[in-house]
Design a protein around this motif. Structure first.
Motif, PDB file in Angstrom:
ATOM      1  N   PHE A  83       0.820  -1.212   0.000  1.00 14.41           N
ATOM      2  CA  PHE A  83       0.000   0.000   0.000  1.00 14.41           C
ATOM      3  C   PHE A  83       0.854   1.263   0.000  1.00 14.41           C
ATOM      4  CE2 PHE A  83      -2.421  -3.289   2.327  1.00 14.41           C
ATOM      5  CZ  PHE A  83      -3.508  -3.421   1.472  1.00 14.41           C
ATOM      6  N   SER A  84       2.094   1.158  -0.472  1.00 12.82           N
ATOM      7  CA  SER A  84       3.016   2.270  -0.369  1.00 12.82           C
ATOM      8  C   SER A  84       3.745   2.505  -1.682  1.00 12.82           C
ATOM      9  CB  SER A  84       4.027   2.003   0.763  1.00 12.82           C
ATOM     10  OG  SER A  84       4.793   3.154   1.035  1.00 12.82           O
ATOM     11  N   ASN A  85       4.507   3.590  -1.722  1.00  9.21           N
ATOM     12  CA  ASN A  85       5.290   3.944  -2.907  1.00  9.21           C
ATOM     13  C   ASN A  85       6.553   4.674  -2.468  1.00  9.21           C
ATOM     14  OD1 ASN A  85       4.469   6.691  -2.421  1.00  9.21           O
ATOM     15  ND2 ASN A  85       2.579   6.311  -3.555  1.00  9.21           N
ATOM     16  N   ARG A  86       7.195   5.350  -3.391  1.00 14.96           N
ATOM     17  CA  ARG A  86       8.485   5.992  -3.095  1.00 14.96           C
ATOM     18  C   ARG A  86       8.373   7.064  -2.011  1.00 14.96           C
ATOM     19  NH1 ARG A  86       9.960  10.506  -7.599  1.00 14.96           N
ATOM     20  NH2 ARG A  86       7.912  11.465  -7.821  1.00 14.96           N
ATOM     21  N   ARG A  87       7.177   7.625  -1.822  1.00 11.10           N
ATOM     22  CA  ARG A  87       7.018   8.685  -0.829  1.00 11.10           C
ATOM     23  C   ARG A  87       7.158   8.176   0.600  1.00 11.10           C
ATOM     24  NH1 ARG A  87       8.909  12.633  -3.415  1.00 11.10           N
ATOM     25  NH2 ARG A  87       7.631  13.438  -5.136  1.00 11.10           N
ATOM     26  N   PHE A  88       7.145   6.869   0.789  1.00  8.38           N
ATOM     27  CA  PHE A  88       7.431   6.331   2.118  1.00  8.38           C
ATOM     28  C   PHE A  88       8.850   6.698   2.541  1.00  8.38           C
ATOM     29  CE2 PHE A  88       9.043   3.046   4.999  1.00  8.38           C
ATOM     30  CZ  PHE A  88       8.040   2.993   5.951  1.00  8.38           C
ATOM     31  N   TRP A  89       9.746   6.794   1.556  1.00  3.49           N
ATOM     32  CA  TRP A  89      11.165   7.020   1.840  1.00  3.49           C
ATOM     33  C   TRP A  89      11.557   8.492   1.799  1.00  3.49           C
ATOM     34  CZ3 TRP A  89      12.854   2.859   3.965  1.00  3.49           C
ATOM     35  CH2 TRP A  89      12.431   1.608   3.520  1.00  3.49           C
ATOM     36  N   TYR A  90      10.759   9.329   1.131  1.00  3.36           N
ATOM     37  CA  TYR A  90      11.076  10.756   1.126  1.00  3.36           C
ATOM     38  C   TYR A  90       9.885  11.562   0.656  1.00  3.36           C
ATOM     39  CZ  TYR A  90      11.777  11.187  -3.977  1.00  3.36           C
ATOM     40  OH  TYR A  90      11.605  11.230  -5.343  1.00  3.36           O
ATOM     41  N   SER A  91       9.735  12.734   1.258  1.00  2.00           N
ATOM     42  CA  SER A  91       8.620  13.616   0.940  1.00  2.00           C
ATOM     43  C   SER A  91       8.971  14.493  -0.250  1.00  2.00           C
ATOM     44  CB  SER A  91       8.298  14.493   2.151  1.00  2.00           C
ATOM     45  OG  SER A  91       9.336  15.456   2.338  1.00  2.00           O
ATOM     46  N   PRO A  92       7.983  15.189  -0.840  1.00  2.00           N
ATOM     47  CA  PRO A  92       8.294  16.124  -1.929  1.00  2.00           C
ATOM     48  C   PRO A  92       9.293  17.203  -1.527  1.00  2.00           C
ATOM     49  CG  PRO A  92       5.938  15.665  -1.876  1.00  2.00           C
ATOM     50  CD  PRO A  92       6.525  15.041  -0.640  1.00  2.00           C
ATOM     51  N   LYS A  93       9.413  17.469  -0.221  1.00  3.76           N
ATOM     52  CA  LYS A  93      10.399  18.440   0.259  1.00  3.76           C
ATOM     53  C   LYS A  93      11.746  17.793   0.563  1.00  3.76           C
ATOM     54  CE  LYS A  93       7.017  21.651   2.226  1.00  3.76           C
ATOM     55  NZ  LYS A  93       6.586  22.392   3.445  1.00  3.76           N
ATOM     56  N   GLY A 110      -2.789   3.007   3.385  1.00  6.40           N
ATOM     57  CA  GLY A 110      -1.753   3.681   2.633  1.00  6.40           C
ATOM     58  C   GLY A 110      -2.299   4.239   1.334  1.00  6.40           C
ATOM     59  N   PRO A 111      -1.466   4.940   0.553  1.00  3.02           N
ATOM     60  CA  PRO A 111      -1.942   5.621  -0.645  1.00  3.02           C
ATOM     61  C   PRO A 111      -2.158   4.716  -1.855  1.00  3.02           C
ATOM     62  CG  PRO A 111       0.412   5.978  -0.380  1.00  3.02           C
ATOM     63  CD  PRO A 111      -0.042   5.242   0.848  1.00  3.02           C
ATOM     64  N   GLU A 112      -1.679   3.479  -1.822  1.00  5.65           N
ATOM     65  CA  GLU A 112      -1.732   2.599  -2.987  1.00  5.65           C
ATOM     66  C   GLU A 112      -2.724   1.463  -2.797  1.00  5.65           C
ATOM     67  OE1 GLU A 112       0.031   2.849  -5.891  1.00  5.65           O
ATOM     68  OE2 GLU A 112       1.085   4.673  -5.275  1.00  5.65           O
ATOM     69  N   ASP A 113      -3.244   0.960  -3.917  1.00  3.65           N
ATOM     70  CA  ASP A 113      -4.007  -0.280  -3.915  1.00  3.65           C
ATOM     71  C   ASP A 113      -3.036  -1.449  -4.034  1.00  3.65           C
ATOM     72  OD1 ASP A 113      -6.361   1.170  -3.856  1.00  3.65           O
ATOM     73  OD2 ASP A 113      -6.623   1.101  -6.037  1.00  3.65           O
ATOM     74  N   GLU A 114      -3.523  -2.639  -3.691  1.00  2.00           N
ATOM     75  CA  GLU A 114      -2.757  -3.858  -3.912  1.00  2.00           C
ATOM     76  C   GLU A 114      -3.583  -4.811  -4.773  1.00  2.00           C
ATOM     77  OE1 GLU A 114       0.275  -4.498  -3.343  1.00  2.00           O
ATOM     78  OE2 GLU A 114       0.772  -2.822  -2.010  1.00  2.00           O
ATOM     79  N   PRO A 115      -2.951  -5.461  -5.758  1.00  2.00           N
ATOM     80  CA  PRO A 115      -3.689  -6.399  -6.604  1.00  2.00           C
ATOM     81  C   PRO A 115      -4.155  -7.609  -5.805  1.00  2.00           C
ATOM     82  CG  PRO A 115      -1.343  -6.564  -7.020  1.00  2.00           C
ATOM     83  CD  PRO A 115      -1.530  -5.380  -6.117  1.00  2.00           C
ATOM     84  N   ILE A 116      -5.261  -8.165  -6.188  1.00  2.00           N
ATOM     85  CA  ILE A 116      -5.826  -9.294  -5.444  1.00  2.00           C
ATOM     86  C   ILE A 116      -4.924 -10.512  -5.511  1.00  2.00           C
ATOM     87  CG2 ILE A 116      -7.201 -10.472  -7.210  1.00  2.00           C
ATOM     88  CD1 ILE A 116      -8.337  -9.316  -3.680  1.00  2.00           C
ATOM     89  N   GLY A 117      -4.058 -10.575  -6.513  1.00  4.84           N
ATOM     90  CA  GLY A 117      -3.129 -11.697  -6.625  1.00  4.84           C
ATOM     91  C   GLY A 117      -2.232 -11.831  -5.407  1.00  4.84           C
ATOM     92  N   LEU A 118      -1.845 -10.693  -4.797  1.00  3.86           N
ATOM     93  CA  LEU A 118      -1.003 -10.742  -3.604  1.00  3.86           C
ATOM     94  C   LEU A 118      -1.739 -11.374  -2.434  1.00  3.86           C
ATOM     95  CD1 LEU A 118       0.908  -8.817  -5.194  1.00  3.86           C
ATOM     96  CD2 LEU A 118       1.296  -7.620  -3.024  1.00  3.86           C
ATOM     97  N   ALA A 119      -3.012 -11.034  -2.274  1.00  6.51           N
ATOM     98  CA  ALA A 119      -3.801 -11.596  -1.182  1.00  6.51           C
ATOM     99  C   ALA A 119      -4.001 -13.095  -1.358  1.00  6.51           C
ATOM    100  CB  ALA A 119      -5.154 -10.884  -1.096  1.00  6.51           C
ATOM    101  N   LEU A 120      -4.257 -13.525  -2.587  1.00  9.69           N
ATOM    102  CA  LEU A 120      -4.427 -14.951  -2.859  1.00  9.69           C
ATOM    103  C   LEU A 120      -3.134 -15.716  -2.602  1.00  9.69           C
ATOM    104  CD1 LEU A 120      -6.560 -14.691  -6.127  1.00  9.69           C
ATOM    105  CD2 LEU A 120      -7.353 -15.430  -3.863  1.00  9.69           C
ATOM    106  N   GLU A 121      -2.020 -15.104  -2.953  1.00  9.28           N
ATOM    107  CA  GLU A 121      -0.724 -15.736  -2.706  1.00  9.28           C
ATOM    108  C   GLU A 121      -0.470 -15.876  -1.209  1.00  9.28           C
ATOM    109  OE1 GLU A 121       3.638 -15.220  -4.686  1.00  9.28           O
ATOM    110  OE2 GLU A 121       2.748 -13.414  -3.810  1.00  9.28           O
TER     111      GLU A 121
END
Length: 334
Positions: A65-75, A205-216
């Motif tokens: 549920f995350s992306n690159r912004r977890f590691w750094y903000s726009p600032k 979090g800001p992202e969706d996760e594909p259902i394939g991950l949950a099934l796995e």
């Protein structure tokens, strides 16, 4: 447009200065998986004016549920900028369909197995092409699980890995209802009616996760499940991984408890390893949580310097061990 790589098509889609740092965003099209539409965004943070003097590569992998912004903000505040300013060549990976990586044709079916077998090896190859040094890898939550799977499945070349750090990553927490086949089958049938699990809707979090991950994940935690794919038992393969590894758990992490994070570390065969539990009983100012262990003012003061210390020390200790062949080393980081 000319490719930025001789390995596969790579486009530099953005090049900006963020204060004292440079930010370059690449879009990789590896063409190494059954879904030829996959494109992967890879962001590099470096010190402005030092483009010709790159430090040791450090690859950051966000969790679910995350992306690159977890590691750094726009600032440009975050662990990524902190380590870039410390002289590391920082790269931030976004898995297929996350952040700046566009959704691929078979997005619904994406699994950790795809990240492990196809995406991380392509990312590793490109970064090594750009900066041919051993790289440090750091993953949070699902990012750490993905990294462990790639190492245990032998999809990443150990000789190109300087060290590994796993934060809030585990695979040993038992969900007993899933051990009952009827409940596992029922859960799988229910999930198949969805395309994604919405991070914003569930406040994860800001992202969706594909259902394939949950099934796995259901298969991993089922009665006869295992941490692996159809070809490799990743869990068993970790015993053959000899790179320096640090695992970090947090007392306040209810999602991925510290004991389970430690169990993942203990499965590695590395002679250089360290476990850190972030909590007041171990001298920290607070009982950190799952996200707060890396994203908080307390983490900035207490955890980020620990990471920098590990990154500087781990390859040196590993080199000493290789030369002396003495008793396996244990680092003390708190």
């Amino acid at each position: 447009m000319q490719s930025s790589s001789e390995l596969f098509p790579v486009a530099l889609i953005s090049a900006e200065f963020r204060g004292d740092l440079s930010e370059d965003v690449y879009l990789l099209k590896p063409n190494n998986s059954p879904d030829a539409s996959v494109e992967l965004a890879l962001t590099r943070l470096g010190r402005a004016g030092h483009e010709q003097h790159r430090g040791v590569p450090l690859i950051l992998i966000p969790g679910s549920f995350s992306n690159r912004r977890f590691w750094y903000s726009p600032k440009c505040i975050g662990l990524g900028p902190y380590l870039a300013r410390a002289g590391f060549d920082v790269w931030i990976a976004e898995m297929r369909g996350h952040g700046l990586s566009p959704r691929n044709q078979w997005y619904r079916q994406n699994r950790v197995s795809d990240y492990v077998r196809y995406d991380l090896p392509a990312i590793a190859d490109f970064i090594y092409e750009q900066n041919p040094q051993k790289a440090h890898w750091l993953g949070h939550s699902l990012g750490g699980i993905t990294l462990a799977g790639a190492l245990g499945g032998h999809y990443l070349q150990q000789e190109r890995v300087a060290s590994v750090a796993l934060f809030g990553s585990q695979i040993s927490r038992v969900y007993w209802p899933l051990k009952l086949p009827p409940l596992e089958w029922g859960g799988s049938l229910l999930l198949r009616g969805f395309n994604v699990i919405s991070g914003p809707r569930l406040k994860r979090g800001p992202e969706d996760e594909p259902i394939g991950l949950a099934l796995e994940s259901l298969r991993w935690h089922g009665l006869f499940g295992r941490f692996g794919d159809s070809e490799h038992d990743w869990w068993a393969g970790l015993a053959e991984v000899k790179v320096p590894v640090m695992a970090v758990g947090a007392v306040g992490d209810k999602q991925d408890p510290a004991w389970a994070c430690r169990k993942l570390l203990e499965q590695f065969g590395s002679p250089v390893s360290e476990f850190v539990c972030l909590g007041t009983k171990n001298g920290f100012s607070t009982d950190f949580g799952h996200v707060e262990m890396l994203v908080s003012k307390e983490a900035q003061r207490e955890v980020w310097p620990l990471i920098e210390q590990w990154l500087h020390k781990s390859p040196l200790v590993a080199a000493v061990n290789e030369e002396s062949a003495e008793v396996p080393a244990q680092l003390s980081l708190g």
